[in-house]
Design a protein around this motif. Sequence first.
Motif, short mmCIF file in Angstrom:
data_model
loop_
_atom_site.label_atom_id
_atom_site.label_comp_id
_atom_site.label_asym_id
_atom_site.label_seq_id
_atom_site.Cartn_x
_atom_site.Cartn_y
_atom_site.Cartn_z
N GLY A 1 0.14 0.89 -1.92
CA GLY A 1 0.94 1.90 -2.38
C GLY A 1 0.00 3.25 -2.50
O GLY A 1 0.91 4.32 -2.39
N VAL A 2 -1.35 3.18 -2.66
CA VAL A 2 -2.20 4.25 -2.67
C VAL A 2 -2.25 5.12 -1.30
O VAL A 2 -2.04 6.47 -1.06
CB VAL A 2 -3.46 4.09 -3.19
N TRP A 3 -2.27 4.11 -0.36
CA TRP A 3 -2.41 4.93 1.18
C TRP A 3 -1.26 5.55 1.28
O TRP A 3 -1.12 6.67 2.24
CB TRP A 3 -2.87 4.17 2.39
N LYS A 4 0.02 4.99 0.76
CA LYS A 4 1.44 5.42 1.20
C LYS A 4 1.65 6.93 0.45
O LYS A 4 2.15 7.83 0.91
CB LYS A 4 2.55 4.45 0.95
N LEU A 5 0.95 7.01 -0.62
CA LEU A 5 1.08 8.13 -1.50
C LEU A 5 0.00 9.02 -0.64
O LEU A 5 0.68 10.20 -0.44
CB LEU A 5 0.45 7.67 -2.87
N SER B 1 -8.88 5.78 -0.85
CA SER B 1 -7.88 4.93 -0.58
C SER B 1 -6.54 5.80 -0.17
O SER B 1 -5.51 5.33 0.58
CB SER B 1 -7.45 3.99 -1.48
N LEU B 2 -6.55 7.05 -0.69
CA LEU B 2 -5.49 7.97 -0.49
C LEU B 2 -5.52 8.36 1.24
O LEU B 2 -4.57 8.57 1.73
CB LEU B 2 -5.83 9.29 -1.26
N LYS C 1 2.11 10.52 2.03
CA LYS C 1 2.99 11.61 1.47
C LYS C 1 2.58 12.84 1.07
O LYS C 1 3.01 14.00 1.61
CB LYS C 1 3.77 11.07 0.40
N ILE C 2 1.35 12.86 0.48
CA ILE C 2 0.65 14.07 0.32
C ILE C 2 -0.03 14.89 1.44
O ILE C 2 0.24 16.16 1.32
CB ILE C 2 -0.28 13.87 -0.83
#
Length: 341
Positions: A119-123, A204-205, A126-127
């Motif tokens: 979820g964090v890398w997908k966020l 992780s982002l 997006k950013i």
Amino acid sequence: MGNIDRTYLRYARYALQWGLFLFLFYAGYRFYFFVEHFLTQGTVLQGTEETILRSRFPSIEGFLPIGALMALKLWITEGIFDSIHPSALVIFVAALVLALVLKKGFCGWICPVGAISDGVWKLGKKIFGRNFTIPRYADYGLRSVKYILMAFFIYVVVLKMPSFAILQFIGGDYYKIADVKMLFFFTEMSTTTAVSLSLLFILSLFYKNFWCRYLCPYGALLGLISFFSPLTITRNNAACIHCGKCTKNCPSLLPVEQLRSVRSPECTGCLTCVSHCPAKGALDISLAGKKAVNPAFAAFVIVVLFWGSIGMAKLTNHWYSAVSYKEYQRIIPQATHLDHP
Ligand code: SF4
Ligand code: SF4
């Protein structure tokens, strides 16, 4: 050869992993009140001793893998099954068996930390519009960190710690409330922990599955075991249309499009590549490199093996902890000051 749509595999995986994450979140919430009950001499959460004990979901013990490793050694060497945190051992053994069957299926389909990482890398994508990759030479070096951690735990627990010392440790107060200590790790977070977790979140982002790829010793062990898995993801060059979707979508950054079969210990068996492949017969799961296995069946096997192990443990009374209400009542109030023996 024709086209194929296996999007359902991704949805099934998300549903399973996030469903489990939510369940464990709820289990953690209940465990918080369970611990509060003993810290407040029974003013929080009321009921009989039996109902209080049952309010603690054993699945939280899945977060005690080092205890499980000790328990596994004790079980193998002495035939003694840990009755203090039995579900930790059940979950650990189920994850090892899964790794033997379908790669690191535990990481890809079950692990809640894997779900958060995902979820964090997908966020981050997006950013920032994309995820970043670490240069190859640094990537190799960093990937070895999880193996070093794994080797350290195996050396200390499996090789150095005698079985009688494990037995003594398991019978001691510290181990009985190891799960409470784990809860305090989050509820009474030190500055060092908060800074480390924030740093991990930021990394992780930017980078896909930073924790899983570089730091998780649990995943490292499962990856090594997965070498012996008879099921592999195999690419059929004759049917492949070289669209590159498998490589592009692999969360473990594996060059699937260029491989004949995926043998890397980084493969989590998530089947994302298979679910994205549009060409029928181009990317499949094969048994011993020959017979094709329906990916939906492979996913079904993961579910059955994992929850089957838990069901079996419940039926044979190897799921609920033997720690009594009186013991919790005595030990939990001193938990903060109780140190590793
Ligand atoms: S190769 Fe396929 S199954 Fe393995 S990690 Fe990559 S996407 Fe998942
Ligand atoms: S195997 Fe990979 S490159 Fe080949 S068709 Fe499937 S997704 Fe495209």
